[in-house]
Design a protein around this motif. Structure first.
Motif: not given
Length: 253
Positions: A181-191, A140-147, A124-128, A154-157
């Motif tokens: 390899g390259i790493t992330s902190t959470a599965s949602a971000q990884t996906q 813009m990619v759709g889906g629920p907002v979080g993070g 949302l920051l980039v889009g703004n 999520g699945d919609e995004a």
């Protein structure tokens, strides 16, 4: 000396960035002299020194967003963003994910209208920052907002991302571990990042020098699935050597 440094500032004002070799040829002096000028000007707060050149100091949006990670290592991220912009061609389609370095890439795109591009993002920051610009076609990619940095996930995004195809994807990471390899902190971000990688012809990781080494919670992918890593000039020599040994394209901004 004063006239030379005034000319450097003038070039920065007009172009946003300068290269040492170009200034040396234009001003008729050695590259060592230009580097010394840039070091002194950085100490005076007049510019941001980068590997091989310098960047104009842009106003940082200090009060616009509350996320602290945006402002951490901001100078490094600005240098990386400028280098990443150089990889973008006229009429490219790109994805920028929801990371602070990606945010600075969006700011750089906003400030440099010389290339017309299409941008896909879940941030949302980039889009703004990119909404309503004549030189940017924004999706813009759709889906629920979080993070922490507000973004869709999520699945919609993931399903929405899969409908795109882009020339280049610019992703941020929690860490770069040469063993896994390259790493992330959470599965949602990884996906999300894995979904982004699937729709891009090239994947470019934007990671400041603090991201190398350390532990991890989630692995996004092995390093051989990345086309390029862009980092800043403070990356330790051991990581540069390791990248060279393993033939991992590492670009220092």
């Amino acid at each position: 000396m004063e006239e030379r440094r005034r000319k450097i500032l003038q070039e920065l004002e007009e172009k946003g960035k300068v290269r040492v070799n170009e200034l040396s040829a234009e001003l008729g002096c050695s590259e060592v002299t230009i580097r010394n000028d840039i070091k002194c000007m950085e100490r005076a707060g007049l510019l941001i020194r980068t590997h091989g050149g310098a960047l104009k100091i842009e106003e940082t949006p200090q009060k616009k967003y509350s996320a602290e990670s945006i402002y951490r290592n901001a100078d490094k991220k600005k240098a990386i963003a400028a280098c990443a912009y150089d990889t973008i061609e006229e009429r490219d389609t790109i994805i920028i994910d929801d990371t602070s370095t990606g945010f600075y890439l969006a700011l750089y795109i906003k400030q440099h209208p010389e290339k017309r591009i299409a941008v896909v993002t879940n941030s949302l920051l980039v889009g703004n920052e990119l909404a309503g610009l004549d030189h940017v076609e924004l999706y813009m990619v759709g889906g629920p907002v979080g993070g922490y940095l507000a973004s869709t996930m999520g699945d919609e995004a993931i399903a929405d991302i899969s409908r795109f195809h882009v020339d280049k994807a610019f992703i941020g990471v929690h860490g770069i571990n040469f063993d896994v390899g390259i790493t992330s902190t959470a599965s949602a971000q990884t996906q999300i990042k894995q979904a982004v990688m699937k729709v891009a012809d090239q994947v470019i990781v934007l990671a400041d020098s603090t991201k190398f080494g350390g532990g991890y919670l989630s692995v996004i992918c092995p390093l051989n699935e990345i086309d390029q890593i862009i980092t800043d000039g403070e990356v330790e020599e051991e990581y540069i050597s390791r990248a060279r040994q393993e033939e991992i394209p590492l670009v220092i901004a």
